[in-house]
Every structure is written in structure tokens, then in C-alpha cells.
Design a protein around this motif. Structure first.
Motif, PDB file in Angstrom:
ATOM      1  N   LEU A 200      16.643   0.624  -1.746  1.00 46.57           N
ATOM      2  CA  LEU A 200      15.731   0.521  -2.888  1.00 46.57           C
ATOM      3  C   LEU A 200      16.336  -0.470  -3.884  1.00 46.57           C
ATOM      4  O   LEU A 200      17.520  -0.796  -3.787  1.00 46.57           O
ATOM      5  CB  LEU A 200      15.568   1.897  -3.537  1.00 46.57           C
ATOM      6  CG  LEU A 200      14.875   2.932  -2.644  1.00 46.57           C
ATOM      7  CD1 LEU A 200      15.264   4.336  -3.049  1.00 46.57           C
ATOM      8  CD2 LEU A 200      13.374   2.760  -2.689  1.00 46.57           C
TER       9      LEU A 200
ATOM     10  N   PRO B 162      15.925   7.043  -6.637  1.00 40.95           N
ATOM     11  CA  PRO B 162      16.772   8.092  -6.034  1.00 40.95           C
ATOM     12  C   PRO B 162      17.224   9.145  -7.055  1.00 40.95           C
ATOM     13  O   PRO B 162      17.242  10.334  -6.742  1.00 40.95           O
ATOM     14  CB  PRO B 162      17.976   7.330  -5.483  1.00 40.95           C
ATOM     15  CG  PRO B 162      17.540   5.928  -5.350  1.00 40.95           C
ATOM     16  CD  PRO B 162      16.434   5.694  -6.330  1.00 40.95           C
TER      17      PRO B 162
ATOM     18  N   PRO C 220      23.696   7.277  -7.252  1.00 41.24           N
ATOM     19  CA  PRO C 220      22.855   7.080  -6.078  1.00 41.24           C
ATOM     20  C   PRO C 220      23.172   5.734  -5.430  1.00 41.24           C
ATOM     21  O   PRO C 220      23.165   4.702  -6.091  1.00 41.24           O
ATOM     22  CB  PRO C 220      21.423   7.081  -6.652  1.00 41.24           C
ATOM     23  CG  PRO C 220      21.533   7.609  -8.043  1.00 41.24           C
ATOM     24  CD  PRO C 220      22.904   7.244  -8.504  1.00 41.24           C
ATOM     25  N   THR C 221      23.450   5.756  -4.143  1.00 33.14           N
ATOM     26  CA  THR C 221      23.818   4.530  -3.436  1.00 33.14           C
ATOM     27  C   THR C 221      23.554   4.709  -1.941  1.00 33.14           C
ATOM     28  O   THR C 221      23.777   5.804  -1.407  1.00 33.14           O
ATOM     29  CB  THR C 221      25.324   4.186  -3.683  1.00 33.14           C
ATOM     30  OG1 THR C 221      25.682   3.062  -2.883  1.00 33.14           O
ATOM     31  CG2 THR C 221      26.244   5.333  -3.370  1.00 33.14           C
TER      32      THR C 221
ATOM     33  N   ILE D 283      19.685   8.729  -0.512  1.00 33.78           N
ATOM     34  CA  ILE D 283      18.481   9.517  -0.191  1.00 33.78           C
ATOM     35  C   ILE D 283      17.881   9.079   1.140  1.00 33.78           C
ATOM     36  O   ILE D 283      16.819   9.539   1.520  1.00 33.78           O
ATOM     37  CB  ILE D 283      17.424   9.502  -1.316  1.00 33.78           C
ATOM     38  CG1 ILE D 283      16.888   8.089  -1.581  1.00 33.78           C
ATOM     39  CG2 ILE D 283      17.973  10.113  -2.589  1.00 33.78           C
ATOM     40  CD1 ILE D 283      15.546   8.101  -2.313  1.00 33.78           C
ATOM     41  N   GLY D 284      18.563   8.220   1.867  1.00 32.25           N
ATOM     42  CA  GLY D 284      18.053   7.836   3.181  1.00 32.25           C
ATOM     43  C   GLY D 284      18.528   6.452   3.570  1.00 32.25           C
ATOM     44  O   GLY D 284      19.013   5.691   2.728  1.00 32.25           O
TER      45      GLY D 284
HETATM   46  N1  ADE Z   1      19.986   2.754  -4.107  1.00 32.09           N
HETATM   47  C1  ADE Z   1      19.357   1.857  -3.334  1.00 32.09           C
HETATM   48  N2  ADE Z   1      18.960   2.405  -2.181  1.00 32.09           N
HETATM   49  C2  ADE Z   1      19.341   3.714  -2.228  1.00 32.09           C
HETATM   50  C3  ADE Z   1      19.215   4.814  -1.324  1.00 32.09           C
HETATM   51  N3  ADE Z   1      18.627   4.703  -0.151  1.00 32.09           N
HETATM   52  N4  ADE Z   1      19.731   6.001  -1.698  1.00 32.09           N
HETATM   53  C4  ADE Z   1      20.343   6.117  -2.898  1.00 32.09           C
HETATM   54  N5  ADE Z   1      20.497   5.115  -3.779  1.00 32.09           N
HETATM   55  C5  ADE Z   1      20.005   3.920  -3.445  1.00 32.09           C
END
Ligand code: ADE
Length: 235
Positions: free
Chosen positions: A138, A144, A87-88, A133-134
Motif C-alpha cells: 500500500l 493498515p 505497519p509495514t 496486513i498482507g
Molecule cells: N504498508 C504498505 N503496505 C503494507 C502492508 N501490506 N501491511 C502493512 N503496512 C503496509
């Protein structure tokens, strides 16, 4: 049974979120199995460090490759139908198509990043899917990973009792979900639409579709246009 593994320095958060509601039900029904790999316990550093300063300078700490590779390699039985998800915020934006695709994997392994990021060699060598995820940031990959897990698990046959309910969810087709009402039919002078009480299922279905179309047109013009196109309709 599907195996979902989480490699993370904060497994407690993942354990809490996967031990409630639908995610827990899926485990109790032996449809999925969750596996938590605590990153600190895979560190070969005498102080159990898992992060270090970035080469070339810059702010923030970077998760090191070694504990992540060791945690990954400790998972002994991994099927060919595996997906390794990182997740990133710079990944591919999550949508129902991607959730459906991921829900077909036999093994899903999440690598939860933290601090400023992870050593690029993890992303290059282990990860198959980088998922966002958007468009917001985070503090870590745990939330996520749980969001992605939730959308995947509810799609696995047998997890949700009423699959028709999942099929009419917003984003399953091109339209958003219609409005829902339950008893009582009058609450503080607010009445449920008559048609829903009529027992006429043809008319009820017509109302539901109309409600979905109107809502989608107002809230998500992009989806509404897709719906018109996919159904050979013109305005
Ligand atoms: N890690 C930090 N922010 C994220 C996001 N918006 N989506 C997925 N992983 C994340």
C-alpha cells in the motif's frame, strides 16, 4: 480508557476512518480515545520537511527520525502496557492472535510510514511491533493502521453489543463462519435451509457447525487440519 495515537503526515484520512461505525461508537462510549499527531507540525526544518534522500543512494524518500521522535515524545502519559505499532509489508502477518494480544495494551501508538520507508532508528528505538496486513504493498501506513485498529477495537469488552457474534467470526476459533440468512425465508424462489426455520436449536447448532466445517475444508485446508488436530478428530 484505551488511548490509540496515530503519528502520520495524513491525519485527515485517519480521522475520517475512525469517525464512522464501530470505531466511532467505541469513542462515543468512552472506551477508546483517538489522538492524531500531524508529522509536519513536529518538523524542526524551516520548510517543515519530514523526509530526505537515503544515505548510500537508492530510489524514494525516507521519513526522517526527528519529526517522528518529537511526535512520539509529545505523548506525555504513556503506560508501561503500551505497544508501538509500525505497519509495514515486511512485518509480522496480522492474525486474530496478534489482534487479541494488541487489544490488551492500554496505549497503542501507530507510526504510519510513507514514501520508501522510515529511518531505521525509529524502528530500532521506538517500535515494539512491526505488522503486515498482507502480502501486497500500500502507499502508506494509514490504511493498515485503520485495519489493525478496527480488529483491535471490536475485541474490547463493551464495544460490540453481542460478544457471541464476535466469537463466532471467522478466525476466532479454527473454523470460518457459517452462512447467514435473514427474512424473507423465500426470495426469488431461493429458500432458506429448513432447519434454520425449525426452532430446534440443537439441530440448528449442528447445521451451523457442519456448515463451518465444510466451508473451512473447501476454502482453507490449513485451518481445517488445525481444527481436526485441536479437537482430536480424524477424517
Ligand atoms: N504498508 C504498505 N503496505 C503494507 C502492508 N501490506 N501491511 C502493512 N503496512 C503496509
Amino acid at each position: 480508557m484505551k488511548n490509540i495515537s496515530f503519528i502520520s503526515p495524513f491525519c485527515d484520512l485517519l480521522k475520517a476512518l475512525t469517525s464512522t461505525s464501530i470505531l466511532d461508537r467505541a469513542k462515543k462510549k468512552e472506551i477508546v480515545n483517538y489522538n492524531f499527531l500531524d508529522l509536519f507540525s513536529f518538523s524542526e526544518d524551516i520548510h517543515r520537511r519530514i523526509d530526505d534522500y537515503p544515505f548510500g543512494g537508492g530510489d524514494g524518500m525516507i521519513l526522517q527520525a526527528q519529526p517522528i521522535f518529537s511526535a512520539f515524545e509529545s505523548i506525555t502519559k504513556i503506560s508501561d502496557k503500551r505497544r508501538v505499532v509500525f505497519p509495514t509489508p515486511d512485518g509480522k502477518k496480522l492474525d486474530m492472535k496478534l489482534s487479541l494480544d494488541l487489544s490488551e495494551a492500554e496505549d497503542i501508538i501507530f507510526i504510519c510510514g510513507h514514501y520508501k520507508g522510515v529511518d531505521q532508528r525509529v524502528r530500532d528505538e521506538l517500535v515494539t511491533d512491526e505488522v503486515s496486513i498482507g502480502d501486497y504493498i500500500l502507499t502508506g501506513g494509514e490504511l493498515p493502521a485503520c485495519v489493525i485498529t478496527d480488529t483491535i477495537v471490536r475485541l474490547i469488552p463493551g464495544v460490540i453489543n453481542n460478544i457471541n457474534s464476535a466469537k463466532t467470526d471467522s478466525f476466532y476459533g479454527d473454523l470460518l463462519d457459517h452462512a447467514h440468512y435473514t427474512r424473507p425465508d423465500v426470495f426469488r424462489d431461493l429458500k432458506v435451509p429448513d432447519v434454520l426455520l425449525s426452532g430446534n436449536h440443537k439441530e440448528i447448532d449442528k447445521w451451523k457447525l457442519k456448515n463451518r466445517i465444510e466451508k473451512t475444508k473447501i476454502r482453507r485446508l490449513d485451518l481445517y487440519k488445525k481444527y481436526l488436530k485441536n479437537n482430536n478428530k480424524v477424517e
